[in-house]
Design a protein around this motif. Structure first.
Motif, short mmCIF file in Angstrom:
data_model
loop_
_atom_site.label_atom_id
_atom_site.label_comp_id
_atom_site.label_asym_id
_atom_site.label_seq_id
_atom_site.Cartn_x
_atom_site.Cartn_y
_atom_site.Cartn_z
N UNK A 42 33.34 -36.64 -15.09
CA UNK A 42 32.38 -35.77 -15.74
C UNK A 42 33.08 -34.60 -14.78
N UNK A 43 33.37 -33.33 -15.38
CA UNK A 43 34.57 -32.15 -14.69
C UNK A 43 32.72 -31.46 -14.42
N UNK A 44 33.63 -30.94 -13.51
CA UNK A 44 32.76 -29.33 -12.48
C UNK A 44 32.35 -28.45 -13.97
N UNK A 45 30.32 -27.90 -13.68
CA UNK A 45 30.04 -27.40 -14.61
C UNK A 45 30.17 -25.69 -14.40
N UNK A 46 30.10 -24.72 -14.63
CA UNK A 46 29.74 -23.01 -14.35
C UNK A 46 28.85 -22.84 -15.63
N UNK A 47 27.66 -22.49 -14.88
CA UNK A 47 26.48 -21.66 -16.04
C UNK A 47 26.66 -20.72 -15.50
N UNK A 48 25.71 -20.23 -16.72
CA UNK A 48 25.37 -18.17 -16.23
C UNK A 48 24.43 -17.56 -16.76
N UNK A 49 23.29 -16.79 -15.91
CA UNK A 49 22.21 -16.52 -16.02
C UNK A 49 21.79 -15.21 -16.23
N UNK A 50 21.17 -14.59 -16.57
CA UNK A 50 20.50 -13.37 -16.60
C UNK A 50 18.41 -13.59 -16.78
N UNK A 51 18.81 -13.14 -14.84
CA UNK A 51 16.80 -13.36 -14.35
C UNK A 51 16.12 -12.12 -14.38
#
Length: 124
Positions: free
Chosen positions: A1-10
């Motif tokens: 599995x490749x590295x993953x990036x997630x974007x979030x607004x808190x």
């Protein structure tokens, strides 16, 4: 599995004075979330993390926190994340959303922050 990036607004939010945590959570989940769903296109995941203060190990004090909930909006791509962030930081929400928030949020204390998470698969 490749590295993953997630974007979030808190969204860090405090309940309106005089509102109990039980009332706040009930209203948020059963009234506000359904009201806002049509405005949340492009959001992959939506979490509400209700905070409960705990005693400090040294002092034993258990003071009220500055926020009662951290709401997280997750995005699968940076473009949708940036577009949503641009909208919520420069545009007043629709009147029906603002009027609903006035019923249970202490709106002057609301804050917005962003998170970029990078996950590394450690099983490899």
């Amino acid at each position: 599995m490749a590295d993953k990036t997630y974007w979030k607004i808190l969204l860090l939010m405090k309940r309106k004075p005089g509102t109990t945590m039980a009332q706040f959570e009930d209203y948020y989940e059963n009234h506000h979330v359904p009201l806002c769903r049509p405005y949340m296109q492009g959001i992959a995941r939506y979490f509400r993390r209700y905070l409960t203060p705990q005693p400090h190990a040294e002092s034993g004090t258990c003071e009220e926190l500055p926020y009662d909930v951290i709401s997280e909006m997750w995005f699968e791509d940076e473009a949708t994340f940036q577009g949503t962030l641009g909208y919520i930081t420069t545009t007043v929400m629709p009147d029906e959303v603002v009027q609903d928030e006035l019923k249970f949020f202490h709106r002057p204390t609301m804050r917005i922050a962003t998170v970029v998470e990078r996950e590394t698969d450690m099983s490899v």
